[in-house]
Design a protein around this motif. Structure first.
Motif, short mmCIF file in Angstrom:
data_model
loop_
_atom_site.label_atom_id
_atom_site.label_comp_id
_atom_site.label_asym_id
_atom_site.label_seq_id
_atom_site.Cartn_x
_atom_site.Cartn_y
_atom_site.Cartn_z
N ILE A 152 0.86 -1.18 0.00
CA ILE A 152 0.00 0.00 0.00
C ILE A 152 0.90 1.22 0.00
N ASP A 153 0.80 2.04 -1.04
CA ASP A 153 1.69 3.19 -1.15
C ASP A 153 1.16 4.38 -0.36
N ALA A 154 1.86 5.52 -0.46
CA ALA A 154 1.50 6.71 0.31
C ALA A 154 0.15 7.27 -0.08
N ILE A 164 -3.23 0.11 -3.82
CA ILE A 164 -2.74 -1.25 -3.61
C ILE A 164 -1.92 -1.69 -4.82
N ILE A 165 -0.70 -2.11 -4.57
CA ILE A 165 0.20 -2.60 -5.63
C ILE A 165 0.43 -4.08 -5.38
N THR A 166 0.08 -4.91 -6.34
CA THR A 166 0.29 -6.35 -6.21
C THR A 166 1.61 -6.73 -6.86
N ASP A 167 2.33 -7.67 -6.22
CA ASP A 167 3.63 -8.13 -6.69
C ASP A 167 4.59 -6.94 -6.85
N PRO A 168 4.81 -6.16 -5.78
CA PRO A 168 5.64 -4.96 -5.89
C PRO A 168 7.12 -5.27 -6.09
N ALA A 209 11.23 -4.13 -5.42
CA ALA A 209 11.95 -3.73 -4.20
C ALA A 209 11.80 -2.24 -3.94
N GLN A 210 11.84 -1.43 -4.99
CA GLN A 210 11.68 0.01 -4.84
C GLN A 210 10.29 0.36 -4.35
N GLN A 211 9.27 -0.30 -4.89
CA GLN A 211 7.90 -0.06 -4.45
C GLN A 211 7.70 -0.49 -3.01
N GLU A 212 8.38 -1.55 -2.59
CA GLU A 212 8.31 -1.97 -1.19
C GLU A 212 8.89 -0.91 -0.26
N LYS A 213 10.01 -0.32 -0.66
CA LYS A 213 10.64 0.72 0.17
C LYS A 213 9.75 1.94 0.32
N GLU A 214 9.02 2.28 -0.74
CA GLU A 214 8.18 3.49 -0.74
C GLU A 214 6.80 3.24 -0.13
N SER A 215 6.47 1.99 0.19
CA SER A 215 5.13 1.68 0.69
C SER A 215 5.05 1.93 2.20
N ARG A 216 3.82 2.15 2.66
CA ARG A 216 3.60 2.30 4.10
C ARG A 216 3.13 1.00 4.75
N ALA A 217 2.76 0.02 3.93
CA ALA A 217 2.36 -1.29 4.44
C ALA A 217 2.69 -2.36 3.40
N LEU A 218 3.08 -3.52 3.91
CA LEU A 218 3.45 -4.63 3.03
C LEU A 218 2.83 -5.92 3.59
N MET A 219 2.15 -6.68 2.73
CA MET A 219 1.47 -7.90 3.16
C MET A 219 1.75 -9.02 2.17
N THR A 220 2.02 -10.20 2.71
CA THR A 220 2.18 -11.39 1.88
C THR A 220 1.20 -12.45 2.37
N PHE A 221 0.48 -13.04 1.42
CA PHE A 221 -0.52 -14.05 1.75
C PHE A 221 -0.20 -15.36 1.02
N ALA A 222 -0.45 -16.48 1.71
CA ALA A 222 -0.44 -17.78 1.07
C ALA A 222 -1.90 -18.18 0.84
N GLY A 259 3.93 -2.73 8.71
CA GLY A 259 3.49 -1.37 8.47
C GLY A 259 2.12 -1.10 9.08
N SER A 260 1.55 0.06 8.74
CA SER A 260 0.26 0.47 9.29
C SER A 260 -0.81 0.41 8.21
N PHE A 261 -1.97 -0.15 8.56
CA PHE A 261 -3.08 -0.26 7.61
C PHE A 261 -4.35 -0.47 8.39
N SER A 262 -5.48 -0.19 7.75
CA SER A 262 -6.78 -0.36 8.39
C SER A 262 -7.32 -1.76 8.11
N VAL A 263 -8.37 -2.14 8.83
CA VAL A 263 -9.00 -3.44 8.60
C VAL A 263 -9.57 -3.50 7.19
N LYS A 264 -10.14 -2.40 6.72
CA LYS A 264 -10.69 -2.36 5.36
C LYS A 264 -9.60 -2.58 4.32
N GLU A 265 -8.43 -1.94 4.52
CA GLU A 265 -7.33 -2.11 3.57
C GLU A 265 -6.82 -3.55 3.58
#
Length: 220
Positions: free
Chosen positions: A143-145, A149-153, A155-168, A183-189
């Protein structure tokens, strides 16, 4: 080498895989997502040390080797995520008092490394012919600033994001088998990222089917 490029409107980078490329492991596979690449090897079933023996199922050891240097706490956390996912998918009760070892070698990291490890692991387990109750795949969301939502980010996009999530995600009903967040994110995000990951997983599972079908169609 099987490769597929994302179509219009897709949110995944170009990805590809090759199975049975190593001679010593019982199963092996490489998986590439954009410029991120991981090599996986599976050994087993084999004898297990008495101290690690479980009487009613097999033990699974996961080792993630970084591109350079020694493994750190970060690799240990990723190993736990991959191990828990594989244990949920494998029918380990069919091999009691035995062991499986999954070795994942980082070839290059340009973002979404954990999801690439999960995808390489699943392809290697399939190549080894191990009994599995379901397949699984990994999808990473950032999740950027601007709260996009960016899927399959990368490395640069990961650095600039405020939240990062990986799901199986599992192949039966696209439920979440494992999650790792930072990072920080809401339940909705979080719910939005899960929905996006479930949608993206459909393409990866189709890629699994296509790659295995192409491989065995040459044999048959």
């Amino acid at each position: 080498f099987v490769e597929e490029r994302s179509g219009v409107g897709s949110v995944l980078r170009e990805y590809g895989s090759e199975q049975n490329l190593l001679s010593k492991p019982d199963g092996s596979a490489s998986f590439i997502q954009g410029d991120t690449s991981v090599l996986a090897g599976v050994y087993g079933p084999a004898e297990v040390k008495v101290s690690k023996e479980i009487y009613d199922r097999a033990t699974l050891e996961v080792v993630i080797q970084p591109k350079v240097g020694m493994a750190s706490v970060r690799e240990r956390a990723r190993e736990q995520c991959v191990r828990e996912t594989c244990e949920a998918a494998l029918l380990s009760t069919l091999h009691p008092r035995s062991s499986f070892t999954l070795v994942l070698q980082e070839v290059h990291d340009d973002g979404s490394l954990l999801s690439c490890c999960l995808n390489a692991a699943c392809m290697a387990l399939m190549d080894a012919g191990l009994p599995m109750g379901r397949l699984f795949c990994g999808v990473t969301c950032a999740i950027d600033a601007e709260s996009q939502i960016i899927t399959d980010p990368t490395a640069q996009q990961e650095k600039e994001s405020r939240a990062l999530m990986t799901f199986a995600i599992d192949s039966k009903d696209c439920s979440v088998m494992m999650s790792l967040t930072k990072g920080s994110f809401s339940v909705k995000e979080l719910q939005q990222c899960i929905a996006v990951s479930q949608k993206a997983s459909e393409r990866i599972f189709q890629f699994y089917r296509d790659s295995v079908q192409r491989r065995y169609s040459k044999i048959l």
